[in-house]
Design a protein around this motif. Structure first.
Motif, PDB file in Angstrom:
ATOM      1  N   GLN A  71     -33.372 -30.055 -20.141  1.00 20.07           N
ATOM      2  CA  GLN A  71     -32.780 -29.240 -21.199  1.00 20.07           C
ATOM      3  C   GLN A  71     -33.155 -27.771 -20.999  1.00 20.07           C
ATOM      4  O   GLN A  71     -34.286 -27.369 -21.299  1.00 20.07           O
ATOM      5  N   PRO A  72     -32.259 -26.934 -20.488  1.00 19.02           N
ATOM      6  CA  PRO A  72     -32.601 -25.508 -20.389  1.00 19.02           C
ATOM      7  C   PRO A  72     -32.591 -24.852 -21.773  1.00 19.02           C
ATOM      8  O   PRO A  72     -31.750 -25.194 -22.612  1.00 19.02           O
ATOM      9  N   VAL A  73     -33.529 -23.953 -21.981  1.00 17.33           N
ATOM     10  CA  VAL A  73     -33.621 -23.232 -23.256  1.00 17.33           C
ATOM     11  C   VAL A  73     -33.725 -21.752 -22.913  1.00 17.33           C
ATOM     12  O   VAL A  73     -34.557 -21.368 -22.089  1.00 17.33           O
ATOM     13  N   ASP A  74     -32.901 -20.926 -23.535  1.00 17.22           N
ATOM     14  CA  ASP A  74     -33.010 -19.494 -23.249  1.00 17.22           C
ATOM     15  C   ASP A  74     -33.982 -18.863 -24.231  1.00 17.22           C
ATOM     16  O   ASP A  74     -33.695 -18.750 -25.417  1.00 17.22           O
TER      17      ASP A  74
ATOM     18  N   HIS B  55     -31.132 -11.517 -21.440  1.00 13.96           N
ATOM     19  CA  HIS B  55     -31.005 -10.328 -20.563  1.00 13.96           C
ATOM     20  C   HIS B  55     -31.990 -10.333 -19.394  1.00 13.96           C
ATOM     21  O   HIS B  55     -31.973  -9.421 -18.576  1.00 13.96           O
ATOM     22  N   THR B  56     -32.893 -11.289 -19.353  1.00 12.52           N
ATOM     23  CA  THR B  56     -33.836 -11.359 -18.242  1.00 12.52           C
ATOM     24  C   THR B  56     -33.508 -12.612 -17.418  1.00 12.52           C
ATOM     25  O   THR B  56     -32.802 -13.505 -17.899  1.00 12.52           O
ATOM     26  N   PRO B  57     -34.049 -12.689 -16.196  1.00 14.30           N
ATOM     27  CA  PRO B  57     -33.741 -13.872 -15.381  1.00 14.30           C
ATOM     28  C   PRO B  57     -34.509 -15.126 -15.793  1.00 14.30           C
ATOM     29  O   PRO B  57     -34.305 -16.183 -15.210  1.00 14.30           O
ATOM     30  N   HIS B  58     -35.411 -15.026 -16.784  1.00 12.88           N
ATOM     31  CA  HIS B  58     -36.280 -16.163 -17.091  1.00 12.88           C
ATOM     32  C   HIS B  58     -35.539 -17.319 -17.776  1.00 12.88           C
ATOM     33  O   HIS B  58     -34.713 -17.097 -18.647  1.00 12.88           O
ATOM     34  N   ILE B  59     -35.917 -18.521 -17.367  1.00 15.41           N
ATOM     35  CA  ILE B  59     -35.315 -19.726 -17.957  1.00 15.41           C
ATOM     36  C   ILE B  59     -36.426 -20.725 -18.255  1.00 15.41           C
ATOM     37  O   ILE B  59     -37.278 -20.983 -17.400  1.00 15.41           O
TER      38      ILE B  59
END
Ligand SMILES: C[S@@+](CC[C@H](N)C(=O)[O-])C[C@H]1O[C@@H](n2cnc3c(N)ncnc32)[C@H](O)[C@@H]1O
Length: 659
Positions: free
Chosen positions: A636-639, A643-647
């Motif tokens: 499950q990806p969570v933002d 605006h940043t590349p972090h996931i």
């Protein structure tokens, strides 16, 4: 007549076989097909077992075309400058075509590796068309710029099309004419751009963007005045829904490729466990902690980007002069990839409004007093002011913001700072703590040797999952509080606790204990492990503060497990693991495979190392790891950081019962 050189079986390049099966019959069939093509298009065909031998023997300064796999193309390119290559084989690839003066791509060349003449003809028609092209074009526009070879050169300006974002936020681009892959900073998916090559790597190059040539329909105006210069929010000018799509795609690709969980078809394996990304409701002002640096060298990029990424000067990346401030004092963020240069900023839209107002006041004070309060020089190790950290929590009664200012200096000289503290206290009732950390080490870090409280308390507070937490200057706390609420709820739901207080939870990389503590009421006992001693102290205090008695926190380095590690706790039912970016050490993975907890919930801030670890946990392999111990249930990806590349990802693994 043009010469078409055809590479067949038995070449010194094992990858260069023309057919997937590699048997003699299919080689003959391929030869037959290409023979028919060459007759139709009037190419001369040569066959050989060694492409190098052919070229040495027969090229003799003439233009030639070689049909081979993409691996052989690479080898050929290095040896011969006047060879046109196209690929043909079990794995079709984008095809570069090269002549002495310019490069062309062969349209449709990726369509098929089949030996069907109808499918291959258009490819070679294209080849033929390009044969005439160089002369025609060079006569009509002799000064036209273009890549002079398939491999772009360092310093070369080149036109690219960006296809997607890679992990870390760089655009995955292709050279328009050849299809060569270039990773480009600040390139956005869907745009055409001009870029300058800065580095060549094996099989790809790195570049930075000079100019957007055609903007993608998802491009938006970036609200931040420092966008384009600051390395933080790389995709602020991409519509948020498009950012989410890119992040989801990256997780998908990493899980499929690095994790070896299969490429997703609509109903394929990756698609079935990859859940849609959870968006962040706050696109700005979501960070509860920002860390700024003082420095003696300002970095003011000559090239500033407008909201849609237009460059106005090609002299990137930098000049070091600024008109507005003295050259030897700066407060802001580190310039991209520069440990010694500071981009002076006025505000950061990721932090709370009050934090920005405080930042401005500190900055004005420090600039005005820069002679008395010199910035620390990372080269000479002289100077006083090193870092400024602003943390935002919330008042437990009112819910309003609570601010901690942490000024990191090289020595303890409270008299120098006290006037600043007083001015902030007068202006900002939200500031409940001003601490001065003293860092004497030469490393560029805000970790300190001593901490002095110059105003208020040593901690600020925050509420998360109904619990109260105390946060000190140096302890880890999730930086997006409201999205951490969502993340932790998800971890709790996905851990599938029975809720009857019968189960044991092992909370690895527990920080200040936030995840384990938020689940403790449903568990029999939580055992948390963490390397930072201060975080362990905070975790224990947090347990006490919330009246939680069934949680034990232990300081331990999980990269250096000792043999009797398991004797510290009973057999866990659920393991929560939340490592930092490098992921889990192989020893820890081995330990977990032997431990055999019913379920592992893997919380990750780096999908790349997460995919690697999931592969090891589910497929085993390396270092004698047992295969088939766990099966992947969901990713499950969570933002957490728009605006940043972090996931961030929450992954669930279930133990496969032994039959
Ligand atoms: C991503 S944070 C997660 C913290 C916590 N789970 C939370 O949500 O607040 C990773 C934590 O792992 C800790 N850590 C890093 N390396 C470690 C190691 N080798 N052994 C134990 N803990 C480690 C860090 O100090 C940090 O607190």
């Amino acid at each position: 007549m043009a010469r078409l050189l055809l590479l067949v079986h038995g070449t010194p390049y094992p990858h260069a076989q023309l057919t997937s099966s590699g048997d003699r019959n299919s080689a003959l069939a391929t030869r037959d097909t290409l023979g028919r093509i060459s007759r139709q298009l009037q190419f001369e065909v040569s066959l050989s077992v060694s492409v190098i031998r052919i070229l040495q023997g027969t090229l003799a300064g003439r233009q030639a075309w070689v049909v081979c796999s993409k691996f052989a193309i690479m080898a050929l390119w290095r040896s011969f400058s006047s060879v046109c290559c196209t690929s043909f084989g079990s794995r079709p690839c984008v095809v570069p075509l090269h002549t002495r003066s310019r490069a062309f791509s062969v349209r449709n060349a990726t369509a098929s590796a089949s030996s069907d003449v109808d499918q291959l003809l258009p490819v070679f028609e294209d080849v033929k068309e390009n044969l005439q092209e160089p002369t025609r074009r060079s006569q009509s526009s002799p000064k036209e710029k273009g890549p002079s070879s398939y491999f772009p050169k360092k310093g070369q300006d080149i036109e690219l099309v960006c296809e997607s974002l890679a992990y870390k936020g760089n655009g995955v681009c292709k050279v328009v004419e050849t299809g060569f892959v270039v990773l480009c900073e600040r390139a956005l998916p869907g745009e055409r751009l001009l870029a300058r090559i800065v580095k060549k790597k094996r099989g790809f190059a790195e570049a930075y963007k000079l100019k957007t040539l055609s903007v993608h329909h998802n491009a938006v105006a970036a609200p931040c005045q420092h966008f384009g210069d600051c390395g933080g929010c790389k995709t602020q000018n991409l519509a948020y829904h498009a950012q989410l799509h890119e992040k989801e795609q990256q997780v998908h690709d990493l899980i499929a490729r690095t994790g070896r969980f299969g490429i997703s078809q609509p109903d394929g394996p990756t698609g079935s466990y990859l859940k849609p990304i959870v968006p962040c409701p706050m696109e700005f002002h979501y960070r509860n902690k920002m860390e700024f640096s003082f420095g003696t060298q300002q970095w003011v990029p000559a090239e500033s980007y407008s909201s849609v990424g237009q460059a106005n000067d090609e002299e990137y990346p930098e000049v070091t002069k600024s008109e507005s401030y003295s050259e030897d004092f700066a407060l802001g963020l580190h310039a991209p990839k520069r440990f010694d240069r500071i981009l002076p900023i006025n505000e950061c839209l990721l932090q709370h409004d009050v934090a920005n107002q405080i930042f401005k006041q500190v900055k004005a004070y420090c600039y005005a007093n820069s002679k008395k309060l010199p910035a620390y020089d990372v080269h000479t190790h002289k100077g006083f002011l090193r870092h400024l950290m602003i943390r935002t929590g919330s008042d437990l009664k009112t819910g309003g913001p609570q601010i901690m200012v942490n000024l990191v200096t090289s020595t303890f000289q409270p008299d120098l700072i006290q006037p600043l503290v007083t001015s902030l206290v007068d202006e900002f009732p939200q500031m409940v703590s001003f601490v001065n950390n003293v860092a004497t080490s030469v490393g560029n870090t805000s970790q300190s040797d001593e901490e002095h409280v110059l105003f208020g308390g040593r901690v600020i507070t925050e509420t998360l999952r109904g619990l109260q937490f105390e946060i000190s200057a140096n302890s880890f706390f999730q930086t997006n509080t409201s999205q951490a609420e969502v993340l932790y709820r998800m971890v709790e739901e996905q851990s599938s606790l029975k809720g009857d207080a019968s189960e044991i939870i092992l909370d690895l990389f527990c920080g200040t204990g936030t995840i384990g503590l938020s689940m403790a009421k449903k568990a029999k006992h939580v055992y948390g492990y963490e390397i930072v001693p201060e975080a362990v102290v905070d975790a224990r205090r947090n347990a006490e503060r919330n009246g939680i008695r069934n949680a034990t926190f232990i300081q331990s380095d999980l990269n250096k497990l000792i043999n009797d590690f398991h004797q510290d706790f009973p057999q866990p039912d659920i393991v929560i693991t939340d490592p930092n970016r490098p992921g889990m050490h192989l020893k820890l993975i081995k330990f977990l495979l032997n431990l055999r907890a019913r379920r592992i919930v893997y919380v990750s801030c780096n999908p790349s190392t997460c995919a690697r670890d999931l592969d090891l946990l589910c497929h085993g392999g390396e270092g004698g790891l047992e295969p088939q111990t766990y099966k992947l249930v969901s990713v499950q990806p969570v933002d957490m950081f728009p605006h940043t590349p972090h996931i961030e990802c929450v992954c669930v693994l279930d133990l496969i019962e032994r039959s």
